[in-house]
Design an enzyme around this catalytic site. Structure first.
Site, PDB file in Angstrom:
ATOM      1  CG  ASP A 183       4.776  -3.385   6.070  1.00  0.00           C
ATOM      2  OD1 ASP A 183       4.959  -3.695   7.260  1.00  0.00           O
ATOM      3  OD2 ASP A 183       3.764  -2.802   5.648  1.00  0.00           O
ATOM      4  CG  HIS A 196       7.761  -2.306  13.620  1.00  0.00           C
ATOM      5  ND1 HIS A 196       8.220  -3.489  13.097  1.00  0.00           N
ATOM      6  CD2 HIS A 196       6.784  -1.881  12.779  1.00  0.00           C
ATOM      7  CE1 HIS A 196       7.557  -3.764  11.993  1.00  0.00           C
ATOM      8  NE2 HIS A 196       6.665  -2.814  11.774  1.00  0.00           N
ATOM      9  CG  HIS A 242      -0.195  -0.298   2.500  1.00  0.00           C
ATOM     10  ND1 HIS A 242      -0.047  -1.575   2.999  1.00  0.00           N
ATOM     11  CD2 HIS A 242       0.450   0.509   3.382  1.00  0.00           C
ATOM     12  CE1 HIS A 242       0.639  -1.546   4.116  1.00  0.00           C
ATOM     13  NE2 HIS A 242       0.962  -0.283   4.372  1.00  0.00           N
ATOM     14  CD  GLU A 286       4.285  -7.444   8.866  1.00  0.00           C
ATOM     15  OE1 GLU A 286       3.866  -7.188  10.011  1.00  0.00           O
ATOM     16  OE2 GLU A 286       4.125  -6.658   7.902  1.00  0.00           O
ATOM     17  NE  ARG A 292       9.161  -6.118   8.734  1.00  0.00           N
ATOM     18  CZ  ARG A 292       7.998  -5.498   8.555  1.00  0.00           C
ATOM     19  NH1 ARG A 292       7.902  -4.481   7.684  1.00  0.00           N
ATOM     20  NH2 ARG A 292       6.927  -5.843   9.236  1.00  0.00           N
TER      21      ARG A 292
END
Length: 422
Positions: free
Chosen positions: A169, A260, A95, A198, A167
């Site tokens: 997301d 996080h 997104h 993720e 990474r």
């Protein structure tokens, strides 16, 4: 590390006339701290131009002015490389923020415009789809070839500039087939790059296989570690370790006890005496363990489901390690010892675990690979517990107290743990 929080950056994007803040350079002053901890890499949260928290990206090709510029990034990469640390970047490719140029063009041009093809439509509402109901996060259409081209270009651009991997997301929200097309293109010029997805739920190994990812986040194990300690129910941990073995058969996952997005371990645990138990599991099972900045100092912080609910788990750090509160250094030294143990046994990345004794409050498991092994004994009970396991030929490799050398290595004090090796 979550750079926007670590450097105490502004909560929202700077106005166009505001000067660039060169906060990325603050990170260089902490690289020796990371090396001394035992780390081999730095996994950064979002650093690209965004509207607020970094996961609402507006320009993947520019460093967020709240953090710095391209020169600051180059300096960080160079300083990290000088110490043997690799940099992995956080790619938010599911997104974008509503100020993303293509989305603004889509709004201006209407649903029939070329730019509108970049974004998924909400079949129920008729507008543009968003990520998990967050209005400010507009979902990309991963069936659109231009989106695929764009993501491959972004990944390659920053790998060219010294990043070692990505990474991805919210990878769980993206079709695995999308990554299976993107990653081979990126690997053509960067065959050694590392890609972590993720994943929160689902079949981790199958998604990794279908997508081509090198690693995925191991949320199942994360939950079982703290939950089994809080509930005094090591049967949950045993079940998760068996599942973890199955995951390892298909992919080498990223393991963690904090990140996080979740309440910090020191706050999550109902009994602070079990902080070391969680770390003992993290650093002795297979996978690629990671430490979330601040956890190595036993920072506290509770995630809340509200606007600003992540602030407590994404705090600012002081200018230098010497300015950290003194109470956190025992946790740092415990991390050092356990990371040191793991680095002395590099085969642990491939280790499978076998439970050798199990009760609600006591568990013994063997982690082994390549004809090597260690035995981990965890006692969460209020009384000392002697594990009925064979410890012949084994010696103490780790305890909460580095000076402790128990006469009976199978006898574990209350609320304590022991790691035995040959």
């Amino acid at each position: 590390m979550y750079p926007l929080g670590f450097t105490n950056a502004e909560r929202a994007a700077l106005a166009a006339e505001e000067p660039v803040r060169h906060r990325l350079r603050q990170l260089s002053g902490w690289l020796d701290y990371a090396v001394e901890l035992g780390c081999s890499g730095l996994l950064l949260g979002p650093i690209f131009a965004a509207e607020t928290h970094g996961y609402d990206t507006v320009d993947h090709f520019e460093i967020d002015p709240r953090l710095g510029d391209q020169e600051d990034f180059g300096d960080l990469v160079a300083e990290a490389a000088r110490r043997g640390l690799r940099i992995v970047l956080d790619g938010v490719f599911n997104h974008v923020g509503r100020s993303f140029p293509a989305f603004r063009a889509a709004l201006a041009g209407g649903p029939g415009s070329p730019a509108a093809r970049w974004f998924r439509r909400d079949a129920a509402g008729g507008g543009y789809a968003t990520f998990e109901g967050h209005h400010r996060l507009v979902a990309l259409d991963h069936e659109e070839p231009e989106v695929l081209d764009y993501v491959a270009q972004v990944m390659t651009y920053w790998l060219d500039r010294g990043a070692a991997g990505w990474r991805l997301d919210a990878a769980y929200a993206v079709p695995a087939s999308f990554w299976s097309k993107v990653l081979p293109r990126v690997r053509e010029s960067h065959p050694g790059a590392w890609f972590l997805g993720e994943l929160i739920h689902g079949d981790y190994a199958a998604y990794a296989s279908d997508s081509g990812l090198d690693s995925v986040t191991q949320y199942e194990l994360w939950k079982a570690i703290w939950s089994s300690l809080n509930d005094r129910n090591f049967f949950e941990l045993a079940w998760a370790l068996d599942r973890h073995n199955q995951v390892l058969d298909g992919v080498t996952p990223q393991t963690f006890v904090g990140n996080h997005d979740v309440t910090r371990l020191a706050s999550q645990l109902t009994d602070e005496r079990h902080f070391g138990h969680a770390l003992a599991v993290l650093f002795t099972v297979g996978g690629i363990p990671s430490v979330y900045y601040g956890d190595e100092q036993a920072f506290r912080g509770v995630k809340e489901q509200r606007a600003g609910g992540d602030d407590a788990i994404r705090p600012a750090f002081p200018a230098a390690p010497a300015e950290l509160p003194p109470g956190g250094w025992p946790a740092y030294r415990l991390h050092q010892r356990l990371i040191g143990l793991r680095r002395r046994h590099p085969w642990l990345v491939r280790a499978r675990t076998v439970v050798q004794h199990l009760t609600n409050e006591a568990i013994a498991f063997r982690a082994a690979a390549d004809d090597a092994g260690i035995l981990v004994l965890l006692n969460a009970g209020v009384d000392p517990f002697r594990f009925p396991v064979d410890v012949t030929g084994l010696t103490v490799a780790g305890t909460p107290d580095p000076g402790a050398r128990p006469g009976d290595p199978a006898l574990v004090p209350a609320h304590s743990w022991v790691i035995l090796g040959s």
